[in-house]
Design a protein around this motif. Structure first.
Motif: not given
Length: 320
Positions: A60, A69-70, A72, A31, A24, A28, A18, A62-64
């Protein structure tokens, strides 16, 4: 679907970093625009009569800053034509399964799916050999599997780089110097005793200043490139081979090469391209899964991922 969908055909999520991964970064960005983000991993594409090309999509969030970092948030089987944007981001090797994926994606296009880059364009542009179409920017180069021809090239250019046509990340790239006792075994290894075609190029000493990755998005150059500097004792600048990335503005010659190739590659269905330039010389045209988004973004603040997602959005609006 209630919001736009941005779905990447991609290598296993667990294999992605990530901090560095460009896929990614683009997911991101999508998103952040409120798009629904999903992935199709290996083996997820399939076609059947009456149903067309469908896929198992993993949705998914995403939150790094989190580990992993993801998260589901759902799974479903969908027709690719019902997705807004399908992004081909699977890394080489360009083997039979990779080609099969492009066949499936091209069939999905016939059924109404919007796929970036064009599957046919990916298949038609070998990342090493495409430089032959822009010979004005290329150092003396030979593509052959004939050992006599390869040795003859080395006689003319006694310092050269030899590499396979299907590698990535700096794998199996050799620097050859006339008189080296290992030349025979290196050529045998590269060509599999004359069964595989390889490329040999005159060595470009400007590699000490970096192997520059210049990104083209929708035919337009990103104004910063990533100069990948070889580590001490190495001839390869690839980050995967231990190189260090330094973001810098494009040089005059970088702009010239990028602006020459950009419009033509865009016409061929290549929304995202990564040009590799050493000095003033084009060495590769990367179309499968061009990288270096994150490094350029982190070092310069230029919104590479946002620029790419905006280009996808614009392409979708044009296709309506």
């Amino acid at each position: 679907m209630s919001s736009r969908s941005f779905v990447c055909v991609i290598d296993p999520l667990i294999s992605l970093n990530p901090k560095k991964d460009s896929s990614i970064a683009m997911m991101e960005s999508a998103q952040s625009r409120g798009w629904k983000v999903g992935v199709i991993e290996d083996g997820g594409l399939h076609w059947s009569t009456g149903s067309g090309v469908r896929a198992h999509v993993v949705w998914i969030a995403i939150d790094r800053a989190s580990k992993p970092w993801y998260a589901e948030v759902g799974r479903e089987e969908v027709a690719l034509k019902d997705l807004d944007a399908v992004i081909m981001r699977k890394d080489p090797p360009f083997d039979a399964e990779f080609v099969t994926a492009t066949w499936l994606l091209e069939q999905a296009e016939r059924e109404g799916a919007r796929v970036f880059n064009s599957p046919r364009a990916i298949r038609d542009h070998n990342e090493k050999f495409t430089i032959a179409q822009f010979e004005q920017f290329v150092v003396p180069t030979l593509v052959s599997r004939n050992a006599v021809q390869l040795r003859s090239f080395l006689d003319q250019h006694p310092d050269a780089i030899a590499k396979p046509l299907d590698g990535m990340g700096g794998t199996s790239i050799f620097r050859l110097k006339k008189g080296d006792q290992n030349i025979g075994v290196i050529l045998e290894t590269l060509t599999d005793y004359g069964r595989k075609t390889a490329m040999i190029q005159r060595y470009i000493p400007e590699i000490v200043d970096g192997d520059k990755r210049v990104l083209l998005i929708n035919g337009e150059p990103v104004p910063y490139c990533l100069a990948r500097l070889p580590k001490e004792g190495e001839h390869r600048g690839n980050l995967a081979a231990g190189g260090t990335g330094r973001a810098q503005p494009l040089s005059e010659s970088d702009w010239h090469i990028a602006r020459t190739l950009g419009p033509e590659l865009k016409k061929r269905g290549l929304l995202l391209v990564g040009l590799d330039i050493i000095g003033q010389n084009l060495t590769e045209v990367n179309v499968t899964s061009p990288t270096c988004f994150r490094e350029i973004m982190d070092q310069t603040g230029f919104p590479v991922a946002d620029t790419f997602v905006q280009a996808v959005d614009h392409a979708l609006q044009e296709s309506r």
